[in-house]
Write an enzyme that holds these catalytic residues in place. Sequence first.
Site, PDB file in Angstrom:
ATOM      1  N   HIS A 195       0.874  -1.338   0.100  1.00 43.77           N
ATOM      2  CA  HIS A 195      -0.121  -0.043   0.072  1.00 43.77           C
ATOM      3  C   HIS A 195       0.984   1.341   0.114  1.00 43.77           C
ATOM      4  O   HIS A 195       0.740   2.320  -0.734  1.00 43.77           O
ATOM      5  CB  HIS A 195      -0.988   0.017   1.392  1.00 43.77           C
ATOM      6  CG  HIS A 195      -1.790  -0.891   1.160  1.00 43.77           C
ATOM      7  ND1 HIS A 195      -1.598  -2.061   2.350  1.00 43.77           N
ATOM      8  CD2 HIS A 195      -3.153  -1.457   0.631  1.00 43.77           C
ATOM      9  CE1 HIS A 195      -2.604  -2.785   2.233  1.00 43.77           C
ATOM     10  NE2 HIS A 195      -3.492  -2.551   1.191  1.00 43.77           N
ATOM     11  N   LYS A 211      -1.037  -7.198  -7.229  1.00 49.02           N
ATOM     12  CA  LYS A 211      -1.215  -8.516  -6.553  1.00 49.02           C
ATOM     13  C   LYS A 211      -2.614  -8.978  -6.716  1.00 49.02           C
ATOM     14  O   LYS A 211      -2.813 -10.038  -6.878  1.00 49.02           O
ATOM     15  CB  LYS A 211      -0.876  -8.257  -5.039  1.00 49.02           C
ATOM     16  CG  LYS A 211      -0.363  -9.401  -4.349  1.00 49.02           C
ATOM     17  CD  LYS A 211      -1.384 -10.434  -3.773  1.00 49.02           C
ATOM     18  CE  LYS A 211      -1.807  -9.690  -2.252  1.00 49.02           C
ATOM     19  NZ  LYS A 211      -3.211 -10.135  -1.923  1.00 49.02           N
TER      20      LYS A 211
END
Lengths: 281, 281
Positions: free
Chosen positions: B37, B149
């Site tokens: 993130h 991802k």
Amino acid sequence: MKIITKFSILQKEIKKGKKQGKIVGFVPTMGALHQGHLSLIRRARRENDLVIVSIFVNPAQFGPKEDYAKYPRNLRLDAQLCGQEKTDIIFYPGVKEMYPSGYNTYVTVERLSDVLCGKYRPGHFKGVATVVTKLLNIINPDSAYFGQKDAQQAVIIKKLAGDLNMPVKIKIMPTLRERDGLALSSRNVYLSPAERKDSLVLFQALKLAKDLIRGGQKDATKVTAKMRHLIEKKKTAKIDYVSIVGLNDLAPLKKITGFCLIAEAVWFGKTRLIDNIIIGS
Amino acid sequence: MKIITKFSILQKEIKKGKKQGKIVGFVPTMGALHQGHLSLIRRARRENDLVIVSIFVNPAQFGPKEDYAKYPRNLRLDAQLCGQEKTDIIFYPGVKEMYPSGYNTYVTVERLSDVLCGKYRPGHFKGVATVVTKLLNIINPDSAYFGQKDAQQAVIIKKLAGDLNMPVKIKIMPTLRERDGLALSSRNVYLSPAERKDSLVLFQALKLAKDLIRGGQKDATKVTAKMRHLIEKKKTAKIDYVSIVGLNDLAPLKKITGFCLIAEAVWFGKTRLIDNIIIGS
């Protein structure tokens, strides 16, 4: 007035206008414009600096056996009418511009889309919700204008704009009617003279309902039974539904209290017409 | 850095920024932030004037038997990490703010949502597409950042933004990994030491596939069979899928040519992990 077919070009025009501080009003239509549409454009003209009308017969909202192919199209006349109402831009995209090959994304407003017309036109409101979402994203207007004649569509679009946090005011304008009461619709041109005469029963049935409710009748089933009886007297008429429902949730009412929507869809020959009124008992 | 819970307040802040000509970057997250993130936030920081991170564990994307309740939540730590990366605003709405009572509107990206993870998590991508549409409408960013991802999510969000004509650039950033190869995921904290050890097979299987294909193997079934074999050696592992698909349409490939996505979802005990690589043969 400009006629623009590509959304990328339209967006540049709008960006330019917004940079100049212009307020943008948007009237989505399928063309075949009548006074009902023009009343929306007039309202948009009064309230905004930049007025955009889209003309797009949206294949996604027609069922396979519906009137997509024969839906009336007349860009020249529509453009003339838009010009008279001082429209700034007509957005007139082709089907490939709106639904390019491999198009996959759809918007659905659950529950509200399965009742009334949604029951008889499966997929219709998914098509409406999707194209309206796309058009609102492309144009990003301050206000968008819709007619109350399409009552369920109006409820669904207000709901989707709220649910999806779209920064737009949805404004619903009153139904316009012929002098004899028939609600204006692009589909009225399909009617034979006999069907046109029979179609007056749509408004008569709504007036009957209003009179009954004003007279104290609270039982929705009794009101719709009398409406059905009146409509069924007409030779060319075949009812899809006659319903009394809540104004925001479109849920059927048994007892009529507060504001409600009285809505009907009736075939006259091969033409399906809808009409409605809102009344407060 | 501001933490804002109401979208109306957030929108005022953003409007203010945009009036000053600020470019807006947006990183949607479910919190439990890790370096993956933070790499998105760093990229957003480099490319934009106003950086907004949303933290919202979206109930609509969890199935009834999934880990919504136990999904890790730690606003204090997340806020600290966002602050370190010079985030301007954290948008931290409650469930009622995003899905008020009577919420009804959903976005679906058909076909792409039913394969791979969508097959095992019915409704998941409908929930993802809906919340991302809402967040993009609320924030109206110039760019939004997602991780590779979640490969299928990335494809679906690019598709929905294009299909719905959203004026935003969707940017997909590379997967970050632990030193031993495990892809970073908020769910890694669920793993027991034995599961954590077994989970390395995810990356090993992807490397095996890459080696086989680099070595000339073009038959997708043969490659996935060897991957499955490797994964099945691990005691705690249970495969949902191991697939080789087209990069944009996510359709299964028989023969490997050009670029393809090799994707896998495997349970380790009660924890479901995903991983993927893109390779050009």
